[in-house]
Design a protein around this motif. Structure first.
Motif, short mmCIF file in Angstrom:
data_model
loop_
_atom_site.label_atom_id
_atom_site.label_comp_id
_atom_site.label_asym_id
_atom_site.label_seq_id
_atom_site.Cartn_x
_atom_site.Cartn_y
_atom_site.Cartn_z
N MET A 38 -3.34 16.03 2.56
CA MET A 38 -3.82 14.96 3.12
C MET A 38 -3.05 13.62 2.49
O MET A 38 -2.14 13.82 1.56
CB MET A 38 -5.26 14.64 2.24
N VAL A 39 -3.04 12.65 3.40
CA VAL A 39 -2.19 11.32 3.33
C VAL A 39 -3.40 10.31 2.90
O VAL A 39 -4.11 10.10 3.97
CB VAL A 39 -1.40 11.02 4.15
N ARG A 40 -3.20 9.20 1.96
CA ARG A 40 -3.86 8.33 1.70
C ARG A 40 -3.42 7.17 1.18
O ARG A 40 -2.20 7.29 0.56
CB ARG A 40 -5.28 8.66 0.99
N SER A 41 -4.00 6.20 1.24
CA SER A 41 -3.41 5.03 0.52
C SER A 41 -3.12 5.07 -0.88
O SER A 41 -3.99 5.60 -1.58
CB SER A 41 -4.06 3.52 0.90
N LEU A 42 -1.88 4.30 -1.24
CA LEU A 42 -1.74 4.31 -2.61
C LEU A 42 -2.86 3.33 -3.45
O LEU A 42 -3.21 2.31 -2.72
CB LEU A 42 -0.40 3.81 -3.01
N ARG A 43 -3.29 3.74 -4.76
CA ARG A 43 -4.18 3.01 -5.22
C ARG A 43 -3.61 2.67 -6.75
O ARG A 43 -3.00 3.53 -7.46
CB ARG A 43 -5.47 3.51 -5.64
N ALA A 58 2.25 -4.54 0.80
CA ALA A 58 1.30 -4.06 2.04
C ALA A 58 0.41 -5.01 2.62
O ALA A 58 0.21 -5.09 3.74
CB ALA A 58 0.34 -2.79 1.20
N LYS A 59 -0.02 -5.86 1.64
CA LYS A 59 -1.03 -6.99 2.07
C LYS A 59 -0.43 -7.77 2.86
O LYS A 59 -0.85 -8.31 4.00
CB LYS A 59 -1.62 -7.76 0.92
N ASP A 60 0.76 -8.09 2.65
CA ASP A 60 1.74 -8.88 3.69
C ASP A 60 2.31 -8.11 4.73
O ASP A 60 2.84 -8.87 5.73
CB ASP A 60 2.94 -9.81 2.93
N GLY A 61 2.09 -6.91 4.87
CA GLY A 61 2.20 -6.27 6.23
C GLY A 61 3.79 -5.68 6.16
O GLY A 61 4.34 -5.40 7.15
N LEU A 62 4.22 -5.76 4.95
CA LEU A 62 5.70 -5.55 4.76
C LEU A 62 6.06 -3.89 4.49
O LEU A 62 7.14 -3.64 4.42
CB LEU A 62 6.46 -6.45 3.78
N CYS A 63 4.96 -3.27 4.09
CA CYS A 63 5.21 -1.89 3.63
C CYS A 63 3.87 -1.15 3.50
O CYS A 63 2.69 -1.66 3.77
CB CYS A 63 5.63 -1.86 2.20
N LEU A 64 4.00 0.16 3.64
CA LEU A 64 2.78 0.88 3.74
C LEU A 64 2.94 2.22 2.87
O LEU A 64 3.58 2.86 3.09
CB LEU A 64 2.33 1.41 5.15
N PRO A 65 2.37 1.99 1.38
CA PRO A 65 2.48 3.11 0.61
C PRO A 65 1.36 4.09 0.52
O PRO A 65 0.08 3.54 0.63
CB PRO A 65 2.53 2.36 -0.83
N PHE A 66 1.80 5.40 0.72
CA PHE A 66 0.87 6.20 0.91
C PHE A 66 0.95 7.45 -0.34
O PHE A 66 1.98 7.67 -0.80
CB PHE A 66 1.22 7.33 2.11
N VAL A 67 -0.09 8.17 -0.77
CA VAL A 67 -0.23 9.16 -1.67
C VAL A 67 -0.14 10.49 -0.92
O VAL A 67 -0.95 10.74 0.37
CB VAL A 67 -1.22 9.05 -2.47
N VAL A 68 0.41 11.36 -1.28
CA VAL A 68 0.21 12.75 -0.79
C VAL A 68 -0.57 13.70 -1.74
O VAL A 68 -0.19 13.71 -2.72
CB VAL A 68 1.68 13.58 -0.29
N GLU A 69 -1.51 14.24 -0.91
CA GLU A 69 -2.21 15.13 -1.77
C GLU A 69 -2.50 16.62 -1.39
O GLU A 69 -2.44 16.72 0.18
CB GLU A 69 -3.78 14.69 -2.05
N VAL A 70 -2.27 17.47 -2.13
CA VAL A 70 -2.86 19.06 -1.58
C VAL A 70 -3.92 19.36 -2.50
O VAL A 70 -3.68 19.64 -3.61
CB VAL A 70 -1.36 19.77 -1.65
N GLY A 71 -4.83 19.91 -1.82
CA GLY A 71 -6.18 20.40 -2.57
C GLY A 71 -6.53 19.43 -3.54
O GLY A 71 -7.12 19.74 -4.60
N GLY A 72 -6.53 18.13 -3.23
CA GLY A 72 -7.07 17.18 -4.08
C GLY A 72 -6.03 16.65 -5.14
O GLY A 72 -6.59 15.72 -6.00
N CYS A 73 -4.85 17.34 -5.26
CA CYS A 73 -3.96 16.74 -6.42
C CYS A 73 -2.91 16.14 -5.86
O CYS A 73 -2.33 16.25 -4.67
CB CYS A 73 -3.49 18.34 -7.10
N PHE A 74 -2.60 15.10 -6.64
CA PHE A 74 -1.36 14.30 -6.40
C PHE A 74 -0.16 14.87 -6.29
O PHE A 74 0.15 15.51 -7.37
CB PHE A 74 -1.41 13.13 -7.35
N VAL A 75 0.57 14.92 -5.20
CA VAL A 75 1.94 15.96 -5.18
C VAL A 75 3.20 14.98 -4.71
O VAL A 75 4.40 15.65 -4.68
CB VAL A 75 1.88 17.28 -4.26
#
Length: 186
Positions: free
Chosen positions: A1-6, A53-70
């Protein structure tokens, strides 16, 4: 899964990076002599990424496998106007390397950027020695479009990079579909 960085990813991000320090060090950007120092904490890095990201200059994503940050995929240097492009950087933990996680995550981000985000072109710059990342762009079917001598300061020195790119016209069905087709032919 790929989701937004928090912001709440801080502890797990730091733990994964610490466990993978030796694995990532040869490929991590460093600050050249005389330049301003890099942010030293996850909080500062995240604040900067989320502001961009708020300014539209970047999109940071987290990669997860089985719910774990990888790992992480970041689209940076986003340019709008007549360019509509961005640059992709990524890393994954050593324990998931070679399992198709990086290619799948990068393909998902490319499809998102060339689709809903509305970018037209994406680049991935890879050190010629980074065989793992070269395998990622190969699996994704990205074409080499250039070579940049002494392009980025990495692991303490200015390093050459091969430049790969893809445009929306080159993957009308999406890069995830292209990757799946590549995997079914192996």
């Amino acid at each position: 899964m790929v989701r937004s960085l928090r912001r709440s990813d801080a502890d797990v991000w730091q733990a994964v990076r610490a466990r993978n320090h030796d694995w990532l060090r040869p490929w991590d950007a460093t600050v050249p002599p005389g330049a301003a120092p890099r942010p030293s904490s996850y909080r500062v890095v995240t604040r900067s990424l989320l502001r961009q990201a708020k300014d539209g200059l970047c999109l940071p994503f987290v990669v997860e496998v089985g719910g774990c940050f990888v790992g992480q995929v970041t689209v940076s240097n986003v340019a709008r106007g007549s360019a509509q492009w961005g640059s992709i950087g990524y890393w994954v933990a050593a324990d998931v390397a070679g399992r198709g996680v990086a290619p799948r995550a990068v393909a998902m981000v490319i499809d998102h950027c060339l689709g809903p985000v509305g970018l037209h072109r994406l680049e991935i710059c890879v050190r010629p020695e980074n065989t793992n990342s070269l395998r990622v762009v190969e699996k994704l079917g990205l074409e080499q479009v250039g070579y940049a001598p002494r392009f980025l300061h990495i692991d303490g020195a200015w390093r050459d990079h091969r430049i790969f790119a893809i445009t929306a016209e080159e993957a009308p069905e999406g890069v995830v579909a292209r990757l799946s087709a590549h995997q079914s032919h192996q």
